[in-house]
Scaffold this motif. Structure first.
Motif, short mmCIF file in Angstrom:
data_model
loop_
_atom_site.label_atom_id
_atom_site.label_comp_id
_atom_site.label_asym_id
_atom_site.label_seq_id
_atom_site.Cartn_x
_atom_site.Cartn_y
_atom_site.Cartn_z
N MET A 1 -1.91 16.95 -0.87
CA MET A 1 -2.83 16.90 -2.13
C MET A 1 -2.23 15.57 -3.05
N PHE A 2 -3.17 15.41 -4.07
CA PHE A 2 -2.96 14.11 -4.58
C PHE A 2 -1.71 14.38 -5.73
N ASN A 82 -9.20 7.21 -1.62
CA ASN A 82 -8.00 7.06 -0.94
C ASN A 82 -6.69 6.83 -1.92
N VAL A 83 -5.75 7.59 -2.18
CA VAL A 83 -4.56 7.19 -3.19
C VAL A 83 -3.71 7.50 -2.38
N TYR A 84 -2.75 6.43 -1.82
CA TYR A 84 -1.42 6.60 -1.24
C TYR A 84 -1.63 7.46 -0.05
N GLY A 85 -2.59 7.06 0.95
CA GLY A 85 -3.04 7.83 1.88
C GLY A 85 -3.67 9.21 1.83
N MET A 86 -4.01 9.73 0.71
CA MET A 86 -4.37 10.87 0.50
C MET A 86 -5.81 10.96 0.02
N GLN A 87 -6.54 11.95 0.39
CA GLN A 87 -8.20 11.89 -0.05
C GLN A 87 -8.49 12.80 -0.95
N ILE A 138 1.85 4.52 -13.06
CA ILE A 138 2.85 3.81 -12.06
C ILE A 138 2.15 2.62 -11.63
N PRO A 139 3.17 1.59 -11.69
CA PRO A 139 2.66 0.31 -11.40
C PRO A 139 2.06 -0.03 -10.03
N ASP A 140 1.29 -1.07 -10.01
CA ASP A 140 0.54 -1.39 -8.72
C ASP A 140 0.13 -0.26 -7.78
N LEU A 141 -0.82 0.69 -8.63
CA LEU A 141 -1.45 1.85 -7.83
C LEU A 141 -1.85 1.32 -6.51
N GLU A 142 -1.66 1.98 -5.56
CA GLU A 142 -2.27 1.81 -4.02
C GLU A 142 -3.58 2.88 -4.08
N ALA A 143 -4.80 2.60 -4.23
CA ALA A 143 -5.94 3.38 -4.12
C ALA A 143 -7.05 2.57 -3.96
#
Length: 765
Positions: A1-2, A82-87, A138-143
């Motif tokens: 989960m997120f 998609n956030v850090y590979g999660m949905q 969080i810096p540089d969010l991957e989403a």
């Protein structure tokens, strides 16, 4: 989960010590940072797509401009976040079933609008539960968010839009770039100020600082799937490679583009868009292979008539976009996609990949012109000063300075060559792999030959004069290569150059093979660290420890980057954690380097002030420890010629050779209550340069240097020599006197006089 993103809280605390935060209040929000087509546009043409969610008032602000161009099309919309590979969100809607069927079929008109809408409580609670608080910090969010429209009847993909999300925080900060640049400038000014002092530590620290910054920047050039946070961190040091952040339409970049077009350049420009919108979809921040495979299948199922030509979005070329410039199309087979490593790195600082070498070339050319002008101006100032009345009292010193200035200039020229060597090698070799613009390749060859000639001449001088006892003193023009090392390890600078050359080769020619790059460079760094431990090349133990710390830091960080290999397919959150750890390790080394520079500079200023307070004209660190033994009435010039003190580089701004035995300014004698044994007197007379004869006078009552001592005889053992006590000392006029205790000095004798001292002591005993 997120909520698994919460595991990043502890690494973020470690990242905070080098992350310079804004002092102003920042709204907690998520917004689109780049927009691109993930399939050729057909049903929808996007001109502007700015959407932001503001947590404070649970509102959504948008500014979009979209055109629908196909008639009688019923579509199904799918929205995936998609956030850090999660949905946390994957929603599919039949547009015919919403808004009373107003979107069925899809209307053919332009929709342009901007507004801010407050979400109703039911929707607000659902959104808040899906987004944890750490997502705003969080810096540089991957989403990223992905919107796809598929034909309800045929299942063909009609539109696909991907938009990356950001919260406004990043490890790349202007304050960090200026701070690291300030450290480099401080090291440079300190090196210039101390250049006139023999064996000064400051010029050596300048090279250490620049090599460290370049190592951090080069670690972001390898073809690895870096987390965005580490990629942004390495971009803070791009200036150390000569890549200063610019806009893609800057005058320099436009000139380079024009030159490439005239000389056979075949690569297209990035067009000033965001680097993130052009990255390969297999790497960060796009971490959803399921969505990619769905898009690929949908595109493959489309017919040639369904897929529009590249001219279909030509009407968008003249539009002004708030996000990402022109909305580009990036698919699995797009020719404009940016691969991991150097292409993404240079594009992120505003430079197109084929322009990278020419940017380095022009930057180094500017540096060269400035250095030549500065050195020429310095020489003219000395000549002008020579003609003033003030110089009449210092005529000898000025004449010596003018005579030594060409050597000083060559030493600084070599120092500049060493500083620019790594970026020149990396980008020259990389330019050869591109095979773009024959003029760029020609200039790269000329630049490389010029640097090779400068280094070749320095190495020729080094090995031709390798038999000199202290080559750095006799050949100051090659001091940058030999000053940090012991005379017995004069060749160690060649090992450093070899390591730099091999790492540049691997970085440039192994592009696309990130795992291979990381492993090979790890081997090079490991071997380099092993050679450093075995050889102990530096003049003092403290210098070896400091160099070992920097080498171990590079080795450890290089080893950790192997986790970013695409073949390992490491989950996004562990990748981010490792990236933060590497950034913290490098940040600590930067802080240590800065403290070392400041400490040595403050120590030098303190020593300077102390020398002036005591009324002397030399620094205490350079004053003779045997000044107390000078005879009354001796000329003051003889006192200034006494040996200098030895100071460790970890606590001073100077390097000095290992201390030998003191050189008395007069002829000392043995104790008067006993006569020296005949054999000892005979041995002293055989080595007049090491042993002084006896006279009627005595040194009793005078202050003796600390290494002069009385050694009483042992109990009788049948030998005549062992029944006498004698004053044991050895003189070495050329060896400096140590005022400090340094266990490193016992590694091996620094001069033949140490061997004579050991022989004399054993003979007396």
């Amino acid at each position: 989960m997120f909520f698994s993103v919460a595991r990043l809280r502890l690494p973020l605390l470690a990242l905070a010590f080098f992350q310079i935060s804004s002092t102003q209040a920042r709204e907690r929000s998520l917004f689109t940072s780049s927009v691109s087509y993930c399939a050729p546009p057909e049903s929808l043409l996007v001109q502007q797509f700015d959407i932001a969610y503001i947590e404070k008032n649970s509102s959504v602000s948008f500014n979009v401009s979209i055109a629908s161009v196909i008639r009688n099309t019923n579509v199904t919309a799918n929205l995936l976040v998609n956030v850090y590979g999660m949905q946390p969100l994957n929603l599919t809607l039949e547009l015919c079933s919403v808004f009373g069927g107003a979107l069925c079929p899809l209307p053919t008109y332009n929709f342009t609008g901007s507004d801010s809408i407050t979400l109703p409580p039911s929707v607000r609670d659902q959104v808040t539960s899906k987004i944890p608080g750490i997502a705003y910090q969080i810096p540089d969010l991957e989403a990223f968010a992905q919107l796809t429209l598929t034909d309800s009847s045929s299942g063909k993909l009609r539109a696909c839009i991907q938009s990356t999300l950001s919260n406004g925080w990043s490890a790349r900060q202007m304050a960090v770039e200026w701070s690291t640049g300030g450290i480099g400038l401080l090291a440079f000014l300190s090196a210039v100020w101390h250049s006139y002092i023999p064996h000064s530590l400051a010029p050596i620290r300048l090279l250490d600082v620049m090599f460290l910054f370049q190592a951090i920047a080069v670690s972001g050039l390898w073809s690895l799937n870096y987390p965005l946070v580490y990629q942004a961190f390495t971009q803070n040091f791009s200036w150390a490679l000569g890549l200063f952040p610019v806009s893609n339409d800057s005058p320099m970049q436009r000139s380079i583009d024009h030159m490439r077009q005239l000389t056979g350049g075949k690569f297209e420009n990035a067009g000033g868009g965001s680097a993130i919108s052009l990255v390969n979809r297999r790497i960060s921040p796009y971490n959803q292979p399921a969505a990619r495979s769905f898009i690929a299948r949908a595109v493959d199922g489309a017919t040639a008539a369904d897929v529009p030509q590249t001219a279909s979005n030509s009407s968008l070329a003249g539009s002004n976009f708030l996000v990402g410039g022109d909305v580009v199309t990036v698919t699995q087979n797009s020719p404009n996609v940016l691969q991991a490593g150097l292409p993404i790195y240079v594009t992120s600082v505003g430079i197109d990949t084929p322009n990278a070498f020419m940017t380095i070339f022009l930057t180094n050319l500017i540096i060269l012109v400035i250095c030549v002008a500065a050195l020429g101006l310095g020489y003219l100032c000395l000549l002008a000063l020579r003609r003033t009345s003030w110089a009449k009292q210092r005529e000898d010193k000025l004449d010596s300075a003018i005579a030594a200035y060409p050597t000083f200039a060559r030493a600084w020229g070599l120092r500049i060559v060493l500083i620019i060597l790594t970026p020149v090698l990396v980008f020259t070799f990389y330019q050869w792999t591109l095979k773009d613009s024959w003029l760029s390749i020609l200039l790269s060859v000329i630049l490389l030959l010029a640097i090779a000639a400068a280094l070749g001449f320095a190495l020729y001088t080094l090995y031709r004069r390798r038999s000199d006892p202290d080559i750095s003193s006799h050949h100051s023009s090659i001091e940058p290569l030999v000053a940090p090392y012991r005379p017995q390890r004069f060749y160690y600078g060649s090992i450093v150059l070899l390591a730099m050359f091999v790492k540049a080769l691997v970085t440039a020619f192994a592009k696309g093979q990130g795992k291979v790059q990381a492993i090979l460079i790890l081997v090079v760094e490991g071997l380099f660290f092993g050679v450093l431990v075995v050889m102990k090349p530096h003049r003092t133990r403290g210098a070896d420890v400091f160099a070992g710390y920097l080498s171990l830091t590079r080795t450890a960080c290089t080893g950790l980057t192997i986790a970013f290999s695409q073949s390992l397919a490491l989950a996004p959150i562990p990748r981010v954690v490792i990236g933060i750890v590497i950034a913290v390790i490098f940040s600590i080394s930067v802080v240590v380097m800065f403290l070392n520079i400041v400490y040595n500079l403050v120590l030098w200023i303190w020593a300077r002030g102390r020398s002036r307070k005591e009324g002397t004209t030399v620094l205490p660190s350079r004053a003779s420890s045997s000044a107390a033994s000078v005879e009354n009435g001796q000329d003051k010039k003889d006192e200034e010629k006494l040996p200098t003190a030895s100071v460790t580089p970890a606590s001073s701004s100077h390097f000095y050779a290992r201390p030998g035995n003191p050189a008395p300014s007069h002829t000392p004698t043995t104790a008067s209550w006993r006569s020296p044994p005949l054999s000892a007197v005979s041995q002293m007379s055989e080595r007049p340069s090491q042993y002084s004869g006896t006279t009627a006078s005595s040194t009793l009552g005078e202050t003796l240097p600390r290494r002069w001592s009385f050694q009483h005889s042992r109990p009788p053992s049948g030998s005549v020599e062992s029944s006498h006590a004698t004053l044991s000392y050895v003189t070495s006029p050329s060896a400096p006197v140590s005022m400090y205790t340094n266990p490193r000095h016992s590694r091996q004798p620094s001069s033949p006089s140490d061997r004579y001292s050991q022989e004399a002591d054993s003979h007396i005993r």
